[in-house]
Design an enzyme around this catalytic site. Sequence first.
Site, PDB file in Angstrom:
ATOM      1  N   CYS A 153       0.858  -1.181   0.000  1.00 34.31           N
ATOM      2  CA  CYS A 153       0.000   0.000   0.000  1.00 34.31           C
ATOM      3  C   CYS A 153       0.893   1.228   0.000  1.00 34.31           C
ATOM      4  O   CYS A 153       2.113   1.138   0.193  1.00 34.31           O
ATOM      5  CB  CYS A 153      -0.913   0.045   1.238  1.00 34.31           C
ATOM      6  N   ARG A 154       0.293   2.381  -0.202  1.00 35.07           N
ATOM      7  CA  ARG A 154       0.965   3.673  -0.077  1.00 35.07           C
ATOM      8  C   ARG A 154      -0.004   4.610   0.633  1.00 35.07           C
ATOM      9  O   ARG A 154      -1.220   4.503   0.465  1.00 35.07           O
ATOM     10  CB  ARG A 154       1.314   4.268  -1.433  1.00 35.07           C
TER      11      ARG A 154
END
Length: 282
Positions: free
Chosen positions: A2-3
């Site tokens: 994820c970011r």
Amino acid sequence: MCRWNAYFGQPLAIEELLFRTKHSLIDQSLHARQGVEATNGDGFGLGWYPEHGDGVPRRYRSVNPMWNDPNLRDLAAEIRSPLFLAHIRATTGTPVQQTNSHPFKHGRWLFVHNGLIEDFHVIRRELLLAVEPSLFDGIHGSTDSETLFYLALTFGLEDDPLGGVERAVGFVEAVGRAHGVEHPIQMTLGLSDGERLYAVRYSSEGRSRTLYESVDGATVRALYPDNARLSHLSDEDRVVVSEPLNEELPGVWVEVPEATALIIQRGVDEQLPFTPAVPAAV
């Protein structure tokens, strides 16, 4: 995996970070440079505290990839907030559904996570059984991230935010290792109650996902005195990101050290060691 991004400071149109930076989350959803995957298209979410409101955060979450949501640009242009968190998801195995998109929310709290609980399917039941019964109905999804959030709430996050997270992580590590998991947790996370922004970088193996903090506004203005856009930064403005939003601004981004927690707040910010601790009792 994820970011995510988080912002704390003067009220800001959310589009400034989501759309008007060279390597924004929109770009990272397709072209992440420092994550495990280049594409993070398994849903996204945005959580913010209204500029004039009751202190209760609002959310917009979707199963669409961030680059492909037709409503987001209009929303981001209209919403101004002094504190917001945004997240793009790359699932580690749980379904793509709205309830699995971050941020997760409880009362005044928002929570985002990048990483995983290793072998979550093996230890999930034991972790969930440790959640305080009065909190359990708040769990609507199936992710390890939401479980970690509710464990932190169980272990005192609302009164002692970093202590609650340290005890939750200590518990996950103890349960994981009891089941033969060598490195039970990998994480960067962001959380807020609308008054402060907390960020943590930690992993059981000491090789955590990337996390950066912007330097103070005065330093940025001094570094780039001819940049009209940066001249509007206040001394309180801070951004925490999984990877820099613009790599063409040397000196703006500082990597958060391993096993470190940040408290970003009015006045002096804090950087503290992050040390998991097994709770005395469950």
